[in-house]
Scaffold this active site. Structure first.
Site, short mmCIF file in Angstrom:
data_model
loop_
_atom_site.label_atom_id
_atom_site.label_comp_id
_atom_site.label_asym_id
_atom_site.label_seq_id
_atom_site.Cartn_x
_atom_site.Cartn_y
_atom_site.Cartn_z
N GLN A 94 2.60 4.20 2.68
CA GLN A 94 2.29 3.68 3.84
C GLN A 94 3.27 2.35 4.34
O GLN A 94 3.77 2.15 5.43
CB GLN A 94 0.80 3.52 3.73
CG GLN A 94 0.31 2.91 5.34
CD GLN A 94 -1.01 2.22 5.25
OE1 GLN A 94 -1.96 3.02 5.17
NE2 GLN A 94 -1.15 1.02 5.01
N ASP A 148 -6.53 -1.27 -1.12
CA ASP A 148 -5.61 -0.10 -1.43
C ASP A 148 -4.07 -0.75 -1.81
O ASP A 148 -3.19 0.36 -1.59
CB ASP A 148 -5.58 0.70 -0.15
CG ASP A 148 -5.37 0.26 1.16
OD1 ASP A 148 -4.58 -1.03 1.04
OD2 ASP A 148 -5.34 0.70 2.28
N LYS A 199 -7.02 -5.58 3.94
CA LYS A 199 -7.40 -5.45 5.27
C LYS A 199 -7.49 -6.87 6.38
O LYS A 199 -8.52 -7.20 6.85
CB LYS A 199 -8.69 -4.73 5.36
CG LYS A 199 -9.02 -3.72 4.33
CD LYS A 199 -8.14 -2.28 4.95
CE LYS A 199 -8.16 -1.15 4.00
NZ LYS A 199 -7.17 -0.31 4.28
N ASP A 206 -1.94 -7.11 4.87
CA ASP A 206 -2.54 -7.31 3.47
C ASP A 206 -1.52 -8.29 2.76
O ASP A 206 -0.87 -8.02 1.66
CB ASP A 206 -2.63 -6.00 2.75
CG ASP A 206 -3.36 -5.10 3.67
OD1 ASP A 206 -4.21 -5.36 4.44
OD2 ASP A 206 -3.16 -4.01 3.28
N ARG A 228 -9.09 -0.13 10.81
CA ARG A 228 -7.80 -0.16 12.01
C ARG A 228 -7.33 -1.40 12.41
O ARG A 228 -6.72 -1.60 13.29
CB ARG A 228 -8.35 0.60 13.41
CG ARG A 228 -8.95 2.12 12.83
CD ARG A 228 -9.47 2.78 14.16
NE ARG A 228 -10.23 4.29 13.61
CZ ARG A 228 -9.28 5.39 13.26
NH1 ARG A 228 -8.05 5.32 13.42
NH2 ARG A 228 -10.13 6.22 12.90
N TYR A 269 0.78 0.16 15.16
CA TYR A 269 -0.15 -0.36 14.32
C TYR A 269 0.33 0.88 13.01
O TYR A 269 0.18 2.00 13.33
CB TYR A 269 -1.68 -0.16 14.82
CG TYR A 269 -2.46 -0.30 13.44
CD1 TYR A 269 -2.78 -1.69 12.94
CD2 TYR A 269 -3.10 0.66 12.83
CE1 TYR A 269 -3.53 -2.08 11.93
CE2 TYR A 269 -3.95 0.33 11.60
CZ TYR A 269 -4.12 -0.94 11.23
OH TYR A 269 -4.91 -1.28 9.93
N GLY A 318 18.43 -5.30 0.40
CA GLY A 318 18.64 -6.49 0.03
C GLY A 318 17.52 -7.40 -0.12
O GLY A 318 17.37 -8.15 -1.13
N HIS A 363 -8.42 4.79 2.67
CA HIS A 363 -7.58 3.73 2.39
C HIS A 363 -8.40 2.79 1.47
O HIS A 363 -8.65 1.67 1.73
CB HIS A 363 -7.30 3.06 3.75
CG HIS A 363 -6.46 3.69 4.68
ND1 HIS A 363 -5.14 3.56 4.59
CD2 HIS A 363 -6.83 4.39 5.68
CE1 HIS A 363 -4.51 4.32 5.54
NE2 HIS A 363 -5.49 4.87 6.43
N ASP A 368 0.91 -1.13 0.14
CA ASP A 368 -0.02 0.06 -0.18
C ASP A 368 0.99 1.27 0.02
O ASP A 368 1.67 1.36 0.96
CB ASP A 368 -0.94 -0.10 1.28
CG ASP A 368 -1.72 1.26 1.39
OD1 ASP A 368 -1.57 2.28 0.61
OD2 ASP A 368 -2.63 1.27 2.34
N LYS A 412 -2.63 -2.79 7.99
CA LYS A 412 -2.75 -4.30 8.16
C LYS A 412 -1.83 -4.80 7.05
O LYS A 412 -1.54 -4.23 6.17
CB LYS A 412 -4.27 -4.75 7.84
CG LYS A 412 -4.65 -5.85 8.85
CD LYS A 412 -4.37 -5.61 10.16
CE LYS A 412 -4.66 -6.87 11.15
NZ LYS A 412 -4.30 -6.70 12.37
#
Ligand code: F6R
Ligand code: MG
Ligand code: MG
Length: 372
Positions: free
Chosen positions: A94, A52, A132, A236, A268, A231, A103, A18, A11, A234
């Site tokens: 993000q 996203d 998510k 993903d 979230r 946080y 690397g 998002h 993302d 997520k």
């Protein structure tokens, strides 16, 4: 000659919150991969969006964990980040959690999985990309598709699969180094089940067929909060699964997704919702969710990819999407009360910790005997 299939996904910014990357970001990613094909770094490539995230599917001959491939993906995501910044998109960069490439993208934010194979005469495979949610989203479907005759009829009907599969499972809470266990079905069925029941901690990394030793599936295992310590979105995850003949059929691999199983993710990254199997390029919407997964079927031949077949773009999955939405609505009706909101150890990466610390100071200890 061996073929390597690599998927690296990140993302790097989105339109409207998002929700999805911009067309300009996708165009930039496509431009980069077609340059890489022309220059001979890749034999072929495809770019797709899931919620996203942008996924780069790359075919090449350099083997897994090759720094040229990882650097190319990192640089492509830096380029899409720049576009996102220039357009004023939300969450630009993000998932690029480190300042400079070093690397390999593992541990740097993007999700990745790769397999090196000797191409079969016909080499069908599926690229799964989820948004998510954490990498444990693949636990239930990969367990069911490879170990459970309820979904994999081939375990009973196809002699090739009768000896089962070997699972490599990672303890993703162990951050000092990769900590993995290798277990076989059918022998270790209950041990595998014991681990995979906790998808926030134990995650399928790889599946190999026992009879032939052929690699059947790989999945990404990174957990962003373990990298960032807080946080930051997520994980993903992505997975590549080979299908047919000595492996489960494409339909058997898709079959477990009809459950629309509950996972931790969504808004979230902190809520349990049902995974919705969606068409390619589907966006994120309700409650920053729901958690979605796409499935693109390909064949690869001498390093070249066919067009994708959008495996969840079929009327059957409309019914499952309805079911997933209903299951999510049912869970969401419980708001923030567990288990609608996630368990405490997952919340420790969010602002809940500060709230609890503040409240803890206000607790008073009563004098006298403890109430029993
Ligand atoms: C979940 C996700 C979103 C954000 C939420 C708040 O993976 O990306 O649900 O967590 O929209 O985002 P910020 O804190 O960026 O406003
Ligand atoms: Mg995001
Ligand atoms: Mg995402």
């Amino acid at each position: 000659m061996k073929t390597t299939i690599s998927v690296i996904k990140a993302d790097t910014g989105s339109v409207g919150g998002h929700n999805r990357p911009s067309e300009a970001m996708l165009a930039m990613a496509r431009e980069q991969v077609s340059k890489a094909v022309k220059q001979g770094l890749l034999t072929d490539s495809r770019v797709s969006a899931t919620g996203d995230d942008i996924a780069l599917l790359m075919v090449h001959t350099k083997g897994v964990d090759h720094s040229d491939i990882h650097k190319f993906a990192w640089d492509t995501f830096v380029a899409t980040t720049k576009i996102a910044q220039s357009q004023g998109l939300y969450g630009a960069g993000q998932d690029l959690l480190k300042d400079a490439f070093s690397g390999n993208v593992r541990g740097m934010g993007p999700g990745s999985c790769e397999m090196e194979i000797e191409e079969r005469a016909a080499e069908p495979f599926i690229l799964f990309a989820a948004d998510k949610c954490g990498p444990g989203v693949f636990n239930y479907p990969l367990f069911s598709a490879f170990a459970d005759p309820y979904h994999n009829a081939g375990l009973l009907l196809a002699p090739e699969m009768h000896n089962g599969f070997t699972y490599t499972i990672m303890d993703v809470n162990h951050t000092e180094a990769d900590k993995v266990i290798t277990l076989k079905v059918p022998q270790d069925y209950y041990d595998i089940a014991t681990l995979l029941r906790d998808p926030n901690r134990y995650v399928v990394e790889k599946i190999v067929e026992n009879e032939t030793g052929l690699i059947a599936a790989v999945a990404s295992t990174s957990r962003l909060h373990n990298i960032a310590g807080k946080y930051v979105g997520k994980d993903d995850p992505v997975a590549i699964v080979r299908s047919q003949k000595q492996f489960p059929s494409t339909g058997e691999i898709l079959s477990p997704w009809a459950l629309a199983h509950y996972v931790l993710g969504d808004n979230r990254g902190s809520h349990h919702v049902a995974v919705m199997p969606v068409k390619q390029n589907s966006i994120i919407s309700f409650f920053d969710g729901p958690t979605i997964v796409t499935a693109a079927g390909y064949c690869v031949h001498e390093g070249k990819l066919t067009e994708a077949v959008d495996l969840f773009d079929q009327p059957f999955w409309d019914v499952i999407r309805q079911k997933a939405a209903q299951k999510t609505i049912d869970m969401r009706s419980q708001g923030f009360f567990n288990p609608a909101m996630g368990p405490q150890d997952e919340m420790e990466y969010t602002g809940v910790v500060k709230n609890l610390e503040r409240l803890d100071k206000k607790f008073v200890k009563r004098a006298g005997e403890t109430a029993k």
